[in-house]
Write an enzyme that holds these catalytic residues in place. Structure first.
Site, PDB file in Angstrom:
ATOM      1  N   ASN A   8      35.830   2.671   3.844  1.00  0.00           N
ATOM      2  CA  ASN A   8      37.157   3.287   3.722  1.00  0.00           C
ATOM      3  C   ASN A   8      37.109   4.705   4.302  1.00  0.00           C
ATOM      4  O   ASN A   8      37.449   5.684   3.648  1.00  0.00           O
ATOM      5  CB  ASN A   8      37.623   3.295   2.263  1.00  0.00           C
ATOM      6  CG  ASN A   8      39.101   3.593   2.167  1.00  0.00           C
ATOM      7  OD1 ASN A   8      39.882   3.188   3.028  1.00  0.00           O
ATOM      8  ND2 ASN A   8      39.505   4.330   1.165  1.00  0.00           N
ATOM      9  N   HIS A  22      34.138  11.593   6.621  1.00  0.00           N
ATOM     10  CA  HIS A  22      33.011  10.768   7.091  1.00  0.00           C
ATOM     11  C   HIS A  22      32.805  10.966   8.597  1.00  0.00           C
ATOM     12  O   HIS A  22      31.675  11.058   9.071  1.00  0.00           O
ATOM     13  CB  HIS A  22      33.295   9.280   6.836  1.00  0.00           C
ATOM     14  CG  HIS A  22      33.393   8.894   5.402  1.00  0.00           C
ATOM     15  ND1 HIS A  22      34.573   8.527   4.812  1.00  0.00           N
ATOM     16  CD2 HIS A  22      32.447   8.796   4.441  1.00  0.00           C
ATOM     17  CE1 HIS A  22      34.367   8.219   3.548  1.00  0.00           C
ATOM     18  NE2 HIS A  22      33.092   8.372   3.295  1.00  0.00           N
ATOM     19  N   GLN A  44      26.490   1.853  -8.745  1.00  0.00           N
ATOM     20  CA  GLN A  44      26.936   3.189  -9.128  1.00  0.00           C
ATOM     21  C   GLN A  44      28.341   3.193  -9.742  1.00  0.00           C
ATOM     22  O   GLN A  44      28.968   4.242  -9.835  1.00  0.00           O
ATOM     23  CB  GLN A  44      26.852   4.153  -7.938  1.00  0.00           C
ATOM     24  CG  GLN A  44      27.778   3.848  -6.782  1.00  0.00           C
ATOM     25  CD  GLN A  44      27.428   4.680  -5.542  1.00  0.00           C
ATOM     26  OE1 GLN A  44      26.469   4.398  -4.846  1.00  0.00           O
ATOM     27  NE2 GLN A  44      28.206   5.718  -5.275  1.00  0.00           N
ATOM     28  N   GLU A  81      28.904  17.697   1.191  1.00  0.00           N
ATOM     29  CA  GLU A  81      28.784  18.543  -0.012  1.00  0.00           C
ATOM     30  C   GLU A  81      29.942  18.375  -0.984  1.00  0.00           C
ATOM     31  O   GLU A  81      29.944  18.960  -2.059  1.00  0.00           O
ATOM     32  CB  GLU A  81      28.644  20.015   0.409  1.00  0.00           C
ATOM     33  CG  GLU A  81      27.301  20.282   1.045  1.00  0.00           C
ATOM     34  CD  GLU A  81      27.195  21.629   1.746  1.00  0.00           C
ATOM     35  OE1 GLU A  81      28.083  22.487   1.555  1.00  0.00           O
ATOM     36  OE2 GLU A  81      26.229  21.807   2.504  1.00  0.00           O
ATOM     37  N   ASP A 111      30.259  15.856  -2.637  1.00  0.00           N
ATOM     38  CA  ASP A 111      29.461  15.321  -3.752  1.00  0.00           C
ATOM     39  C   ASP A 111      28.245  16.229  -3.922  1.00  0.00           C
ATOM     40  O   ASP A 111      27.108  15.847  -3.597  1.00  0.00           O
ATOM     41  CB  ASP A 111      29.060  13.878  -3.458  1.00  0.00           C
ATOM     42  CG  ASP A 111      30.279  12.976  -3.344  1.00  0.00           C
ATOM     43  OD1 ASP A 111      31.020  12.849  -4.323  1.00  0.00           O
ATOM     44  OD2 ASP A 111      30.516  12.440  -2.243  1.00  0.00           O
ATOM     45  N   SER A 162      37.790   9.061  -0.482  1.00  0.00           N
ATOM     46  CA  SER A 162      38.353   7.706  -0.367  1.00  0.00           C
ATOM     47  C   SER A 162      39.324   7.437  -1.511  1.00  0.00           C
ATOM     48  O   SER A 162      40.294   6.696  -1.359  1.00  0.00           O
ATOM     49  CB  SER A 162      37.232   6.671  -0.395  1.00  0.00           C
ATOM     50  OG  SER A 162      36.389   6.890   0.711  1.00  0.00           O
TER      51      SER A 162
HETATM   52  O1  PAF Z   1      28.626   9.158  -1.281  1.00  0.00           O
HETATM   53  C1  PAF Z   1      28.732   7.922  -1.176  1.00  0.00           C
HETATM   54  O2  PAF Z   1      29.607   7.399  -0.502  1.00  0.00           O
HETATM   55  C2  PAF Z   1      27.744   7.029  -1.923  1.00  0.00           C
HETATM   56  O3  PAF Z   1      27.389   7.588  -3.141  1.00  0.00           O
HETATM   57  C3  PAF Z   1      26.493   6.685  -1.097  1.00  0.00           C
HETATM   58  C4  PAF Z   1      25.672   7.927  -0.761  1.00  0.00           C
HETATM   59  C5  PAF Z   1      26.905   5.998   0.196  1.00  0.00           C
HETATM   60  C6  PAF Z   1      25.593   5.729  -1.887  1.00  0.00           C
HETATM   61  O4  PAF Z   1      26.255   4.549  -2.192  1.00  0.00           O
END
Ligand code: PAF
Length: 284
Positions: free
Chosen positions: A32, A37, A61, A150, A152, A188
């Protein structure tokens, strides 16, 4: 651009490139794809001969109450964007390929300390899921360099710590958050916001900006954080946390710490948003 869904084929491709003495730069994603990205991919391309992007919505996750089933998936559009951005290879394994016996039966990687605070407290198991899948993806793609956003912030620290602790031979590069023109951090999950929520959502970055601007010395942190939390609630958010922590390990800053970060997680109905603003306390 080649698209591989088999782990063996990805590993073979990585072996071939490495044998030819060529380097691999890797951008892991859950698809997505948005401009954030693509900024990572564009920065990646100049760093090595081959750029690999993974698209894998990692069930490991997501908590039981979270949005794994409904997480936005747009594989064909994503591949179009990656091809236009000059990516060499998309690695898109199935859940069955990554977790043949189910995610809960898979060996997992727990990164202690940094995984336990903030997002880790609110999303138990989240960083174990992230560290495990990123390690698995590294073993498939065998990158020399891997790039993370960053936005995240805590995830970047978890990955850096995992790489250090497990002596992984990959350089981690992190890049600043990409924002909409009005300041909203790209995510996303912004796709879930309706028009009214989108107008409220921008106030998260505004409020974090004000919080940072209000702090000139360590003694001002507590009052400024309480004020920011009240302001976020008045704006219509439910606040999971808003804090000032030190950048290197997200612990509460001592008076001598100058490299700090304001982090917040808030909810608008069922939609959870995170954002952060790193800053240096010049006058400490
Ligand atoms: O940041 C993300 O999109 C996800 O946490 C990752 C690093 C692709 C791991 O699934």
């Amino acid at each position: 651009m080649i698209i591989l869904d088999s782990i063996a084929a990805m590993q073979q491709q990585a072996r071939d490139w490495r044998r030819a003495g060529e380097q691999i730069v890797f951008v892991p994603t859950m698809g997505n794809l948005h401009a954030g990205h693509i900024a990572l991919v564009e920065a990646a391309r100049s760093q090595a001969e081959h750029c690999v992007v993974s698209i894998f919505v990692n069930p490991g996750q997501f908590g039981p109450e979270e949005d794994f089933a409904t997480y936005p998936r747009s594989f064909d559009a994503d591949c179009g964007k990656l091809k236009a951005a000059g990516v060499d290879c998309v690695f898109a394994p199935s859940t069955e390929a990554m977790y043949p016996e189910g995610k809960d039966a898979c060996t997992s990687i727990m990164v202690p300390g940094i995984s336990d605070v903030l997002e880790g407290e609110h999303r138990p198991g989240f960083f174990t899921g992230v560290a495990t899948v990123v390690n698995k993806l590294f073993n498939c793609v065998r990158p020399d360099i891997a790039i993370f956003g960053e936005k995240d912030f805590q995830q970047c620290l978890v990955i850096q710590r995992m790489v250090r602790d497990l002596d992984l031979s990959v350089k981690i590069v992190t890049l600043p958050t990409v924002r909409e023109a009005d300041g909203l951090a790209l995510s996303s999950r912004n796709a879930y916001l309706n028009a009214e929520q989108r107008q409220i959502a921008v106030r998260l970055s505004i409020c974090l900006g004000r919080l940072v601007a209000a702090i000139h010395q360590p003694g001002e942190i507590n009052f400024a954080v309480i004020h920011a939390s009240q302001e976020l609630e008045q704006q219509g958010f439910e606040v999971d946390y808003v804090v000032i922590r030190r950048q290197r390990d997200l612990q509460v800053p001592a008076a001598s710490d100058t490299a700090l970060v304001a982090l917040a997680a808030v909810r608008l109905g069922a939609i959870r948003l995170i954002d952060n603003v790193p800053f240096i306390l010049e006058n400490a």
